[in-house]
Design a protein around this motif. Structure first.
Motif, mmCIF file in Angstrom:
data_model
loop_
_atom_site.group_PDB
_atom_site.id
_atom_site.type_symbol
_atom_site.label_atom_id
_atom_site.label_comp_id
_atom_site.label_asym_id
_atom_site.label_seq_id
_atom_site.Cartn_x
_atom_site.Cartn_y
_atom_site.Cartn_z
ATOM 1 N N GLY A 60 0.799 -1.214 0.000
ATOM 2 C CA GLY A 60 0.000 0.000 0.000
ATOM 3 C C GLY A 60 0.831 1.263 0.000
ATOM 4 N N ALA A 61 2.017 1.213 0.619
ATOM 5 C CA ALA A 61 2.888 2.386 0.643
ATOM 6 C C ALA A 61 3.284 2.810 -0.766
ATOM 7 C CB ALA A 61 4.141 2.085 1.472
ATOM 8 N N GLU A 62 3.404 1.835 -1.666
ATOM 9 C CA GLU A 62 3.750 2.163 -3.053
ATOM 10 C C GLU A 62 2.613 2.939 -3.717
ATOM 11 O OE1 GLU A 62 6.240 -1.344 -4.950
ATOM 12 O OE2 GLU A 62 4.549 -2.147 -3.797
ATOM 13 N N LEU A 63 1.391 2.509 -3.467
ATOM 14 C CA LEU A 63 0.236 3.221 -4.036
ATOM 15 C C LEU A 63 0.124 4.617 -3.449
ATOM 16 C CD1 LEU A 63 -2.294 3.154 -5.845
ATOM 17 C CD2 LEU A 63 -3.578 2.319 -3.862
ATOM 18 N N LEU A 64 0.354 4.756 -2.152
ATOM 19 C CA LEU A 64 0.305 6.072 -1.520
ATOM 20 C C LEU A 64 1.296 7.029 -2.166
ATOM 21 C CD1 LEU A 64 -0.146 5.127 2.232
ATOM 22 C CD2 LEU A 64 -1.561 6.786 0.979
ATOM 23 N N ARG A 65 2.533 6.568 -2.389
ATOM 24 C CA ARG A 65 3.520 7.430 -3.039
ATOM 25 C C ARG A 65 3.074 7.812 -4.438
ATOM 26 N NH1 ARG A 65 7.321 3.965 -0.454
ATOM 27 N NH2 ARG A 65 7.458 2.685 -2.349
ATOM 28 N N LEU A 66 2.493 6.847 -5.143
ATOM 29 C CA LEU A 66 2.077 7.070 -6.527
ATOM 30 C C LEU A 66 0.981 8.127 -6.615
ATOM 31 C CD1 LEU A 66 2.794 5.855 -9.335
ATOM 32 C CD2 LEU A 66 0.833 4.318 -9.033
ATOM 33 N N VAL A 67 -0.057 7.988 -5.803
ATOM 34 C CA VAL A 67 -1.207 8.898 -5.916
ATOM 35 C C VAL A 67 -0.913 10.265 -5.303
ATOM 36 C CG1 VAL A 67 -2.866 7.003 -6.019
ATOM 37 C CG2 VAL A 67 -2.299 8.002 -3.805
ATOM 38 N N ARG A 68 0.038 10.325 -4.377
ATOM 39 C CA ARG A 68 0.420 11.619 -3.829
ATOM 40 C C ARG A 68 1.234 12.444 -4.823
ATOM 41 N NH1 ARG A 68 1.902 9.257 2.166
ATOM 42 N NH2 ARG A 68 -0.047 9.873 3.209
ATOM 43 N N CYS A 69 1.959 11.767 -5.687
ATOM 44 C CA CYS A 69 2.860 12.461 -6.616
ATOM 45 C C CYS A 69 2.239 12.705 -7.986
ATOM 46 C CB CYS A 69 4.153 11.657 -6.796
ATOM 47 S SG CYS A 69 5.127 11.509 -5.282
ATOM 48 N N SER A 70 1.128 12.045 -8.293
ATOM 49 C CA SER A 70 0.562 12.130 -9.636
ATOM 50 C C SER A 70 -0.949 12.319 -9.575
ATOM 51 C CB SER A 70 0.898 10.866 -10.435
ATOM 52 O OG SER A 70 0.154 10.824 -11.630
#
Length: 298
Positions: A60-70
């Motif tokens: 889930g941390a990977e998705l959090l980084r993704l949606v926060r940056c894009s």
């Protein structure tokens, strides 16, 4: 698709912790105003895991980084969370009341005032079935004389949904509530799909809009915001309804979903119940509202 197949073959299973789910809920509420409370926790987790699998993400941390940056990735995730089945004339009784009571009332007043412009807002229009249904109803009610020039502003937070709406191409299943004559008059058959004809297309303009950051778009004779505010908290719902009241012309109509209400909100609407359909009308004279039961529509 190849990536998803490779993940399936590799046996990779996405993992979302309770903390990561809470962080996603908070991010979604901050950016969109949409609230996923405990009652919808299982739904949220299921859809997020589907999105992670689709993106090839394990944690889930990977998705959090993704949606926060894009913003694009955030919109993609939100699209998966908000996708719901819809159709043309989804609520036949409501569109019947709109066509047989609301439009004749507006037409009579506008022609008396020599005002031929009919402005309608479809807020949270998803993939376009609602605003095209509104356009179809206007065409059927006004007839070939075209005494009213209708324009429909249709907005949604999802760019993907708006792209589908602008394409205006639909499967046969979502046309189930339309008659054969309506399908023939307003759609062109394209292989196994149906494309909205220019007559309806020309009446609708689509635009991205986050209702949590609602901008003034002008005054409207009708506002449709159906089954949208159920996703919002009480404060945002109240603010939206008060804004819609300001944006409506005197005598204008607000259409909400069955589970949505204007109770306990400091605005005045006259309420009419017509064949089980609730019509909310902004008073012409801004006097105290009243409730009139009209089960037979008379």
């Amino acid at each position: 698709m190849a990536q998803e197949a490779a993940m399936s073959e590799a046996g990779i299973n996405p993992v979302l912790t309770d903390h990561e789910a809470r962080e996603l809920r908070l991010l979604i509420e901050q950016r969109s105003g949409i609230v996923f409370d405990e009652s919808r926790e299982r739904f949220l987790t299921s859809r997020v895991l589907e999105q992670m699998e689709r993106k090839g993400l394990t944690y889930g941390a990977e998705l959090l980084r993704l949606v926060r940056c894009s913003n694009v990735e955030f919109d993609s995730m939100l699209e998966r969370l908000l996708t719901q089945e819809t159709s043309f004339l989804r609520y036949p009784a409501l569109f019947s009341a709109f066509q047989q009571h609301v439009l004749p009332d507006l037409q009579e007043r506008k022609l008396r005032d020599r005002d031929h412009a009919l402005r309608i807002l479809s807020a949270g229009c998803a993939s376009g079935e609602e605003p095209y249904s509104i356009a179809l109803s206007v065409c059927e009610a006004v007839g070939p004389r075209a005494e009213l020039e209708a324009s429909i502003m249709a907005t949604d937070i999802s760019h993907e949904a708006l792209e589908r709406a602008e394409r205006g191409v639909y499967g046969r299943r979502v046309l189930a509530n339309l008659s054969s004559a309506q399908i023939s008059n307003y759609f062109s058959k394209v292989e196994d799909s149906y494309e909205v004809k220019p007559q309806l297309r020309s009446m609708v303009k689509f635009a991205p809009m986050n209702l949590a950051q609602l901008m003034y778009l002008g005054r409207f004779d009708c506002i449709f915001c159906m089954n949208v505010m159920i996703y919002f908290g009480a404060e945002l719902r109240s603010n939206l309804i008060q804004s819609f009241h300001r944006y409506l012309e005197p005598g204008g109509y607000l259409f909400l979903g069955h589970a949505e209400s204007v109770a306990n909100i400091p605005v005045k609407f006259n309420q009419t119940i017509m064949n089980g359909t609730r019509l909310l009308q902004k008073p012409l004279d801004q006097s105290a509202c009243h409730i009139r039961a009209a089960g037979d529509g008379r």
